[in-house]
Design an enzyme around this catalytic site. Structure first.
Site, PDB file in Angstrom:
ATOM      1  N   HIS A  62      -1.560  -4.139   3.373  1.00 27.99           N
ATOM      2  CA  HIS A  62      -2.713  -4.415   4.231  1.00 27.99           C
ATOM      3  C   HIS A  62      -3.859  -3.440   4.005  1.00 27.99           C
ATOM      4  O   HIS A  62      -3.647  -2.295   3.640  1.00 27.99           O
ATOM      5  CB  HIS A  62      -2.309  -4.322   5.707  1.00 27.99           C
ATOM      6  N   LYS A  71      -5.574   6.334   7.151  1.00 21.68           N
ATOM      7  CA  LYS A  71      -4.376   6.297   7.990  1.00 21.68           C
ATOM      8  C   LYS A  71      -3.537   7.549   7.770  1.00 21.68           C
ATOM      9  O   LYS A  71      -3.374   8.004   6.638  1.00 21.68           O
ATOM     10  CB  LYS A  71      -3.507   5.077   7.648  1.00 21.68           C
ATOM     11  N   TYR A 131       1.229   5.377  13.258  1.00 25.54           N
ATOM     12  CA  TYR A 131       0.096   5.745  12.418  1.00 25.54           C
ATOM     13  C   TYR A 131      -1.196   5.808  13.205  1.00 25.54           C
ATOM     14  O   TYR A 131      -1.428   5.060  14.131  1.00 25.54           O
ATOM     15  CB  TYR A 131      -0.039   4.835  11.198  1.00 25.54           C
ATOM     16  N   ASP A 168       1.864 -11.975   5.649  1.00 23.89           N
ATOM     17  CA  ASP A 168       2.327 -11.324   4.424  1.00 23.89           C
ATOM     18  C   ASP A 168       2.841 -12.353   3.406  1.00 23.89           C
ATOM     19  O   ASP A 168       2.733 -12.136   2.201  1.00 23.89           O
ATOM     20  CB  ASP A 168       3.390 -10.287   4.741  1.00 23.89           C
TER      21      ASP A 168
END
Length: 181
Positions: A62, A71, A131, A168
């Site tokens: 992603h 991130k 995250y 996905d």
């Protein structure tokens, strides 16, 4: 904290200093000043995310084209294989990937700057993945590259077919995807 440079410039492994004894352990999972001094990155995080997944769940690869996100990722329960791919067409490392095991036991974190696609697969029975992001989740800006794109040649260390979300399953190949310049 210990900072380890990787083969992908800008992507760094962060190893916190852990204080432990027979009672358990303590560590500072994030300190903005210490992070900036150790990495040279002055990130302003605006969102924290927490996911829980079972063995074989694969999330990724992603990224967001607008409202791009840096991130800082880590695992608090279980173990994952974390994957980062350079998707900046102008980069000499374009299409190169990095894989790293992150776990509750090794307490490693990974800094992923903007311009990279990210994903992970759960290797333990369950994993909890946390995250921080430098910009907000923007569904209209989100993109997905196929986890099994043969041009990326990523060894996901899978024993069987992964469990994927519809998003996905419908990811694009690196050659078809909207990418960074």
């Amino acid at each position: 904290m210990n900072v380890i440079e990787t083969d992908l410039p800008g992507v760094m492994v962060i190893e916190p200093k852990v204080f432990g004894d027979e009672r358990g352990f303590f560590y500072e999972s994030f300190n903005a000043k210490a992070f900036a001094e150790a990495t040279g990155v002055n990130a302003q995080f605006v969102q924290d995310n927490h996911s829980r997944s079972q063995r074989g769940v694969l999330r990724g690869l992603h990224y967001q084209l607008e409202n791009t996100q840096g991130k800082l990722v880590r695992v608090t329960v279980g173990e994952v294989l974390d994957v980062v791919v350079d998707i900046r067409r102008s980069s000499p490392h374009f299409g190169k990937s990095l894989t790293l095991r992150l776990s509750a036991d090794n307490r490693r974190q990974l800094w992923i700057p903007e311009g990279f696609a990210h994903g992970f697969v759960v290797l333990s029975e369950v994993a909890e993945f946390l995250y921080k992001t430098t910009d907000y989740y923007t569904p209209s800006a989100e993109r997905c590259i196929r986890w099994d794109d043969p041009t990326l040649d990523i060894d996901w260390q899978l024993e069987s077919a992964p469990q994927l979300s519809a998003k996905d399953q419908n990811g694009k190949s690196l050659n078809e995807a909207d990418l960074f310049p």
